[in-house]
Structures are given as C-alpha cells and as structure tokens.
Design a protein around this motif. Structure first.
Motif, mmCIF file in Angstrom:
data_model
loop_
_atom_site.group_PDB
_atom_site.id
_atom_site.type_symbol
_atom_site.label_atom_id
_atom_site.label_comp_id
_atom_site.label_asym_id
_atom_site.label_seq_id
_atom_site.Cartn_x
_atom_site.Cartn_y
_atom_site.Cartn_z
ATOM 1 N N HIS A 125 1.068 -1.241 0.055
ATOM 2 C CA HIS A 125 0.139 0.111 0.085
ATOM 3 C C HIS A 125 0.599 0.760 0.272
ATOM 4 O O HIS A 125 0.452 2.379 -1.093
ATOM 5 C CB HIS A 125 -0.984 0.041 1.083
ATOM 6 N N ALA A 126 2.237 0.939 1.021
ATOM 7 C CA ALA A 126 2.741 2.692 1.106
ATOM 8 C C ALA A 126 3.220 2.696 -0.633
ATOM 9 O O ALA A 126 4.107 4.036 -1.292
ATOM 10 C CB ALA A 126 3.531 2.091 2.401
ATOM 11 N N ARG A 352 4.853 7.249 4.728
ATOM 12 C CA ARG A 352 3.836 6.583 4.274
ATOM 13 C C ARG A 352 3.490 5.517 5.973
ATOM 14 O O ARG A 352 2.285 5.589 6.320
ATOM 15 C CB ARG A 352 3.372 6.247 2.711
ATOM 16 N N THR A 355 3.144 7.583 8.833
ATOM 17 C CA THR A 355 2.268 8.653 9.161
ATOM 18 C C THR A 355 0.670 7.916 9.362
ATOM 19 O O THR A 355 0.085 8.499 9.580
ATOM 20 C CB THR A 355 2.201 9.711 7.974
ATOM 21 N N SER A 356 1.023 6.832 8.754
ATOM 22 C CA SER A 356 -0.571 5.839 9.025
ATOM 23 C C SER A 356 -0.593 5.327 9.698
ATOM 24 O O SER A 356 -1.363 4.845 10.520
ATOM 25 C CB SER A 356 -0.532 4.675 7.285
ATOM 26 N N GLU A 358 1.108 2.598 10.628
ATOM 27 C CA GLU A 358 1.324 1.366 10.287
ATOM 28 C C GLU A 358 3.102 0.785 10.851
ATOM 29 O O GLU A 358 2.870 -0.448 11.683
ATOM 30 C CB GLU A 358 1.441 1.297 8.668
#
Length: 469
Positions: A125-126, A352, A355-356, A358
């Motif tokens: 996803h990233a 990412r 910041t998400s 994860e």
C-alpha cells in the motif's frame, strides 16, 4: 629471501605484547623495512630476542596472517606477503537463511527471521501511494535537507521511549539500516591511522566488521549480568585510550543482558572522563519501560542507532541515528559523503508507513508474536540454563558440563538444527564462553520450531562422554 635480523622495539606499557608486535609488523611493511617475500624470524628466535613467550609471537603472526600482511608456508616458515593484498572484506557479514530449509530437513535458528504480521500488505500500500506521487523531484539528488519530511515522520518511532520529548528532526540521520548507521558514526568520529574503539567482549560481528573498515583497533571490555562493566571500561581506556565505545544497554547481543539506570549512568560517567563518543546500539528495539536511553543520560556524546530490520522489514534497509546535541548536521554530512542520502522511493515509502500508523502497529505485532514464541521455547526447554527477555527474538543458552559450544553447534547441525556458537561473537584473541545463541525464527512454522527445540533439549540431556579433539 631471509630477514632473521628484523627485531622491532616494543614500547613499554603498550598493552598486550602480541598487539604491539602486530602494530610493529604493520609499520615494518608500510615503511619497507620488511620487503615482500622476506622470511621472518622463527617464533622461538623472535621470542628469545624480544624477551617474550613463543605464544605471544605465534599469536601476533596469526593475526597478521589473517590481515593478509603475512603468509605461512608449512615447513618453510612465515613470510611477508609477496602477493597483492586482497582488497575488501574476506567473509560475509550475514549468513543468509537457507532458501528452502524443508528440502534438506534443516531448521535455521542462527539469525532471527521476522514473523509475517502484515508487513507485505502494508509495504504494498505504501509503495502504491508513493508511486502515485512521482514527480520531477525524482530527477534530483536527495540533498542534505530534502529528507526532512521523512525525519519528521520518523520521530514517531521514539514515541514510546525516553527520547520522545528531547529530540527533533534536526537530530536525526537516516541510514541504510543499523549496520550502516554504526559505520556512519565511526566515519564521523574516528581520527588517526589506527584509532581505538571499545566494545563488549561478546559483540555482534557486524560491529567488528564496521570497525575494521574504519581501520580501527577493537578492544574488548568485560561483561557481567548487566552488560559492559564500567570499571572494566575505565581500565581499558587507561590502558589503550579510545575514541568510541559501543554498547547495547537494552538487549545485549548475544547474552540478552539489560543495563539498570545506575549502570547506564556509570558508563556515561566513564565516557565523559575519557572523552569517548558512545554508540548506543538499539537495533533489536526490545520492549523496555522505565529505563533511560544513553542519549537521554549523555546527550552531548551519545549516538542512538536503531532500525526497522528486526521488527518490520530487513529488506527496506532503513535505519535512524539520533546524533548528539548539535551533531545532526555533521552526521548527515557524513552520510552524504558516503551515499548522498537515502533513495527517494525509500523515504517516501517509510514516511507513509509512519504517518499512517502502520509502522508502530507492525512493530508491536511483531514483538507480540516473538514474545509468544519465546514463551513456547522457554517452556519446551524446561529447566535448562537460558537467558532471555520478553519480546526479544533470541535466547542465550548456557551449556551443561560435557558440551563445548562449537561441538554442540556441530552436533546440532547433524541433527538438522543450525544455531550460533559463542565463538562467533568474540574477537580473534577473545575467550568464548560455553554457550550458544538460539534465534526465534519467525518464519518457521511453530511445529517445526518446537521439533527443533526438542532436538536441542535432547542433546543437552545427553552430553557426549568424550569430546572430540
């Protein structure tokens, strides 16, 4: 060509005589006093001339041969290497896991393997999100300050430790993993032809490799149940000097030792007294509460090194160095001189993940899975003498009377289980304790892991009557 007249002057109070003799051999070769192809005095002759034991000369010859300065010919003697020296490292830093352990029945417990807790999907996803924002900035060099957006995101990695309220993005240096982070610190801090670095007497081989590439002499410092002993560090500094000391206060590799706050403060006091820079190796990021980072205790001289390799992804090669106060720019300049900066795709993907949220989720899930596997192993081993920490991905197994570490590892391999002998963690002249490290392979199915542990337990219960010579 024979050079039996060579006789170096070994300075008084220079530490172990064999190390002084190795330095004299290096100097002799560099100055041309020892010509390529010349034969050195025999061990006994040189020992008599210098007033030392034959064992001292033999050990110096052995170390110089390992460095490529000398070469030994059976029955003929020891010679200054006549060939061009082999360039670069001579051994692999990482023992790659077997490509298909099931194919030949071996279970690899030498190095920790990450459990799959969703890293692949999160990284996919990233990566997709990063690909959607490609632009002209990918045509430019990373630059000294163009990774600030990633450094700001990476601060989240320290949200659960004592550093969270005392560092900012300017303190961070982004590196190609923890090993690269250690190398960057050594490049930034070491000066002179043969600088001295100090490390734990049992240490991850990667530190020794990094020090060797920096042309440094490594001095081991004794350990106890809390890790490096402050008095031993002080004594080593008085005897050898030193510019950098490397310690693993939260999860000593391989013994799993953890320093108390009192011990951490004592190590920092010795470093201040001898003006040492401190490398705080936190690459295993073991769950810790209530203990202060050395970077918090001695912010003016501590370099905190961590990475994502042991909890999220070893393949991404992403590490973070928290530099001492005011030294972030110097660390980033050193990194720039080495590789210009991290590739933009890496910083985009990692940003990412942070910041998400994860990154922290994956970190905690991986540690929880390792903690569960650890409890399985501890229960399966019964009352055998093991050292371990909750959430850590390896254990330190002390062997009973009747076993030697190297023999145990060899017999275990014959039984289909690969472990790491203590020999792999000592310096060339160090003493190896009677123990092995067992990694909790997160990628091995639980039933196979338990079968491997059962084989090791059976070996412990039935030591050989006679050890091989």
């Amino acid at each position: 060509m024979t050079d039996t007249s060579w006789q170096p002057d070994l300075p008084i109070q220079s530490g172990p005589k064999y190390l002084a003799l190795v330095r004299a051999l290096r100097d002799g070769v560099r100055r041309g006093d020892l010509a390529p192809g010349s034969r050195l005095p025999t061990v006994r002759d040189l020992a008599w001339k210098l007033g030392v034991t034959p064992g001292t000369v033999a050990r110096a010859y052995q170390l110089a041969t390992q460095e490529g300065l000398l070469e030994a010919a059976v029955g003929r003697g020891t010679f200054v290497s006549a060939q061009s020296r082999r360039l670069g490292p001579t051994e692999s830093l990482y023992q790659h896991p077997l490509s298909d352990p099931a194919a030949d029945g071996l279970i690899d417990l030498r190095s920790p393997q990450l459990p799959d807790v969703g890293q692949s999907q999160a990284l996919a996803h990233a990566m997709a999100a990063a690909a959607s924002s490609l632009g002209e900035h990918y045509l430019e060099y990373p630059g000294l300050r163009r990774d600030r957006y990633c450094r700001e995101a990476a601060l989240d990695w320290f949200s659960c430790c004592s550093l969270k309220d005392m560092i900012d993005a300017d303190d961070l240096v982004l590196t190609l993993g923890g090993q690269n982070g250690i190398s960057i610190v050594l490049q930034c801090c070491l000066r002179g032809d043969r600088p001295v670095v100090l490390c734990e007497e049992l240490a991850y081989p990667g530190f020794r490799h990094a020090a060797r590439l920096a042309r440094a002499e490594v001095v081991p410092v004794k350990l106890d149940e809390e890790g490096m002993i402050p008095e031993a560090l002080d004594a080593a500094c008085r005897r050898y000097g030193g510019q950098v000391v490397c310690v693993t206060p939260d999860a000593q590799n391989p013994t799993t030792a953890r320093m108390s706050n009192a011990r951490r403060n004592a190590i920092a006091d010795v470093a201040r007294r001898h003006d040492l820079q401190i490398i705080e190796d936190d690459c295993y990021t073991a769950p810790v509460s209530g203990l202060a980072s050395l970077r918090a205790i001695a912010p003016e001289r501590s370099w905190h090194v961590t990475s994502l390799s042991k909890t999220i992804s070893a393949g991404m090669r992403f590490g973070i160095v928290v530099a001492p106060e005011g030294m972030g720019e110097a660390g980033r300049l050193t990194a720039q001189h080495s590789y210009f900066g991290l590739p933009r795709p890496v910083t985009d993907i990692i940003t990412r993940l942070f910041t998400s949220g994860e990154a922290m989720r994956l970190r905690h899930d991986a540690q929880d899975e390792m903690a569960r596997r650890l409890q399985m192993v501890v229960r399966a081993m019964g009352d055998h003498d093991m050292l371990w920490q909750p959430g850590l991905s390896f254990v330190w197994l002390k062997l009973p009377v009747g076993w030697r570490a190297s023999t145990f590892a060899r017999v275990a391999e014959a039984e289909g289980v690969l472990v790491r002998s203590s020999d792999e963690y000592v310096l060339a002249d160090g003493h190896a304790p009677n123990a092995v490290r067992i990694a909790l392979a997160g990628g091995v199915p639980e039933d196979r892991l338990l079968r491997a542990i059962a084989k090791l337990r059976d070996l412990l219960d039935t030591p050989p009557r006679d050890l091989p010579v």
